[in-house]
Design a protein around this motif. Structure first.
Motif, PDB file in Angstrom:
ATOM      1  N   THR A 261      -8.008   3.462   0.996  1.00 58.39           N
ATOM      2  CA  THR A 261      -8.561   2.400   1.839  1.00 58.39           C
ATOM      3  C   THR A 261      -8.644   2.782   3.309  1.00 58.39           C
ATOM      4  O   THR A 261      -9.324   2.100   4.088  1.00 58.39           O
ATOM      5  CB  THR A 261      -7.735   1.114   1.699  1.00 58.39           C
ATOM      6  OG1 THR A 261      -6.344   1.420   1.904  1.00 58.39           O
ATOM      7  CG2 THR A 261      -7.914   0.507   0.318  1.00 58.39           C
TER       8      THR A 261
ATOM      9  N   SER B  10       0.856  -1.180   0.000  1.00 58.74           N
ATOM     10  CA  SER B  10       0.000   0.000   0.000  1.00 58.74           C
ATOM     11  C   SER B  10       0.893   1.231   0.000  1.00 58.74           C
ATOM     12  O   SER B  10       2.113   1.141   0.147  1.00 58.74           O
ATOM     13  CB  SER B  10      -0.931   0.007   1.212  1.00 58.74           C
ATOM     14  OG  SER B  10      -0.178   0.023   2.423  1.00 58.74           O
TER      15      SER B  10
ATOM     16  N   THR C 278      -4.336   1.904  -1.656  1.00 62.02           N
ATOM     17  CA  THR C 278      -4.020   0.535  -2.058  1.00 62.02           C
ATOM     18  C   THR C 278      -4.200   0.364  -3.562  1.00 62.02           C
ATOM     19  O   THR C 278      -5.260   0.707  -4.098  1.00 62.02           O
ATOM     20  CB  THR C 278      -4.924  -0.469  -1.320  1.00 62.02           C
ATOM     21  OG1 THR C 278      -4.750  -0.294   0.094  1.00 62.02           O
ATOM     22  CG2 THR C 278      -4.578  -1.899  -1.689  1.00 62.02           C
TER      23      THR C 278
END
Length: 377
Positions: free
Chosen positions: A267, A233, A295
Motif C-alpha cells: 500500500t 499493516s 496491508t
C-alpha cells in the motif's frame, strides 16, 4: 565419424558414467566367481547381472516465479504525535488502543470535551465573524454536514466551484454559525456559535491512540499522545537497490507466527531512503533502505494481533504454463549451451529460461510435455 552419446556428454556426466561402469564391472567379476546351488538339478547357476539404474523424470508444464521473503513487523504503522493548542489544563485523557470518532471527544480541557473533526486544515484562528473565508471554515462546514446539521450555503455549489473558490475555501455565514451552536449544545460544549483554536482537534482520518504522553494536570499546549492508523499493516525494510521490484498495489503473501499464510498488498513505498550516507557507511550501520508498507486484504485475518514478527513473500517475476524439468536434468554441452538426455542416450538441445525452486524453464524443437529425460537424482 559420428560422435557417440557418451562423447557428447560433459566431463561431469562422463565421470558419473565411468564410475557406474566400474561398479558394474566389479559386480560382474564378483558374480562370475559366485554361484548359486540349485538343489533340484544339482547344477551351478551364475547370479544374474544387475542393470545400472537410471533416474528419469518427465518434462512438465508448470508456473514459475522468482520471489524473495523478507522479515516484517505487524502493527499499526508509524506513530504520529498529537499536540494540544489553546489554554487550559488537561482533565481527562483517552486510553491506549481507543479509536477516534468524528464529533466525539478525544480528551477534556478544564473539564470541557474537545471533540474530533476530520480534515486537512487545523483551526488556527477564531471563527467568530460572518464573512471569514478559508479552508478551516471548509473543514467546519463539511464536518457539521456529515454530522447531520444544516449549514446553509457556505460557498458556491460543488459542481460549479471555481479555482478561485477552491483556493479561498468556504465562508463563515450566520447559517453556519447557527449549525455550530446547535452542535455545541448537543455535545455538551458551551453553545457560542463560534470556534477558537483548542476547542476541537482536527485529524486527517479516524485514528487509534497508540501511547498517552501527557498526564492529568498538564497544560494542554504540549504533546498529549501519539496515534496510528486504525488498520493493522506490516512494515518491511527493503534494500534501496532492490526496491525497484516492489510497487504499490503488488500482491504479496504474509506468513503469521502461527504459520498461517494470508493475502496482502503493498500500500505504500516510501520515497525517502534511510541510511547509506558516507558517515553511516563508515559507522557500519548497514546499506541504504526504503520502508515499504503492506496491508492484509482481510483485516479479520490479523484481528487478534496487535503486533508480531512476520515474513513477507514478494513475487517479482512470473511465468505461467511453461515446460520445465529439474535443474539436475540439464546437460552442459562442451560446445556451449544445454541439452536434456533421453533414456537411450540421445541428447536434445534446449534453451533455458527462468530458474525457480529447483526447476528450470526449457524450450526447443526436440522437447515436449510428457517426454522422459534422465536426471541426476
Amino acid at each position: 565419424m559420428a560422435r557417440t552419446a557418451e562423447h557428447r556428454l560433459p566431463a561431469r556426466r562422463r565421470r558419473r558414467l565411468t564410475v557406474a561402469l566400474a561398479v558394474l564391472l566389479t559386480a560382474g567379476t564378483a558374480g562370475a566367481g559366485t554361484v548359486a546351488w540349485n538343489a533340484r538339478s544339482g547344477s551351478h547357476e551364475a547370479a544374474p547381472e544387475q542393470p545400472v539404474r537410471v533416474h528419469t523424470t518427465k518434462v512438465a508444464r508448470a508456473d514459475l516465479s522468482t520471489s524473495r521473503t523478507l522479515p516484517g513487523t505487524l502493527g499499526y504503522g508509524l506513530p504520529h504525535t498529537l499536540k494540544g493548542s489553546g489554554a487550559g489544563i488537561v482533565t481527562r485523557l483517552p486510553a491506549p488502543g481507543a479509536t477516534t470518532v468524528r464529533g466525539k471527544p478525544l480528551y477534556w480541557v478544564d473539564d470541557r470535551p474537545v471533540p474530533v473533526l476530520l480534515g486537512d486544515t487545523p483551526f488556527f484562528r477564531a471563527l467568530d465573524k460572518p464573512g471569514l473565508r478559508g479552508h478551516d471554515v471548509t473543514v467546519l462546514a463539511g464536518n457539521l454536514r456529515a454530522l447531520g446539521y444544516d449549514t446553509g450555503n457556505t460557498g458556491e455549489p460543488a459542481a460549479g466551484r471555481s479555482s478561485r473558490h477552491e483556493a479561498q475555501g468556504d465562508e463563515f455565514t450566520p447559517a453556519l454559525s447557527d449549525a455550530l451552536r446547535r452542535w455545541q449544545r448537543d455535545t455538551g460544549q458551551k453553545a457560542t456559535g463560534t470556534l477558537t483554536p483548542g476547542q476541537a482537534v482536527v485529524l486527517p482520518r479516524p485514528v487509534r491512540v497508540n501511547t498517552v504522553t501527557a498526564a492529568l494536570g498538564d497544560p494542554v499546549a504540549g504533546e498529549l499522545l501519539t496515534y496510528t492508523s486504525t488498520a493493522t499493516s506490516v512494515s518491511v525494510t527493503v534494500d534501496a537497490t532492490d526496491v525497484g521490484g516492489v510497487r504499490t498495489g503488488q500482491a504479496v503473501t504474509v506468513t503469521l507466527p502461527d504459520d498461517r499464510r494470508i493475502p496482502a498488498t503493498v500500500t505504500a513505498v516510501s520515497r525517502v531512503v534511510q541510511g547509506g550516507s558516507a558517515d553511516e557507511q563508515q559507522a557500519q550501520t548497514g546499506p541504504a533502505t526504503v520502508a515499504v508498507t503492506v496491508t492484509p486484504l482481510r483485516p479479520a485475518d490479523v484481528k487478534a494481533l496487535d503486533s508480531a514478527s512476520v515474513q513477507v513473500l514478494f513475487t517479482s517475476t512470473e511465468r505461467k504454463g511453461v515446460l520445465t524439468v529439474p535443474v539436475t536434468a540439464l546437460v552442459a554441452l562442451r560446445e556451449g549451451g544445454y541439452a536434456v538426455q533421453r533414456p537411450g542416450g540421445a541428447l536434445a538441445a534446449v534453451e533455458t529460461g527462468m530458474f525457480s525452486d529447483g526447476l528450470v524453464e526449457i524450450s526447443g524443437p526436440g522437447v515436449s510435455e510428457g517426454m522422459t529425460v534422465v536426471t541426476a537424482s
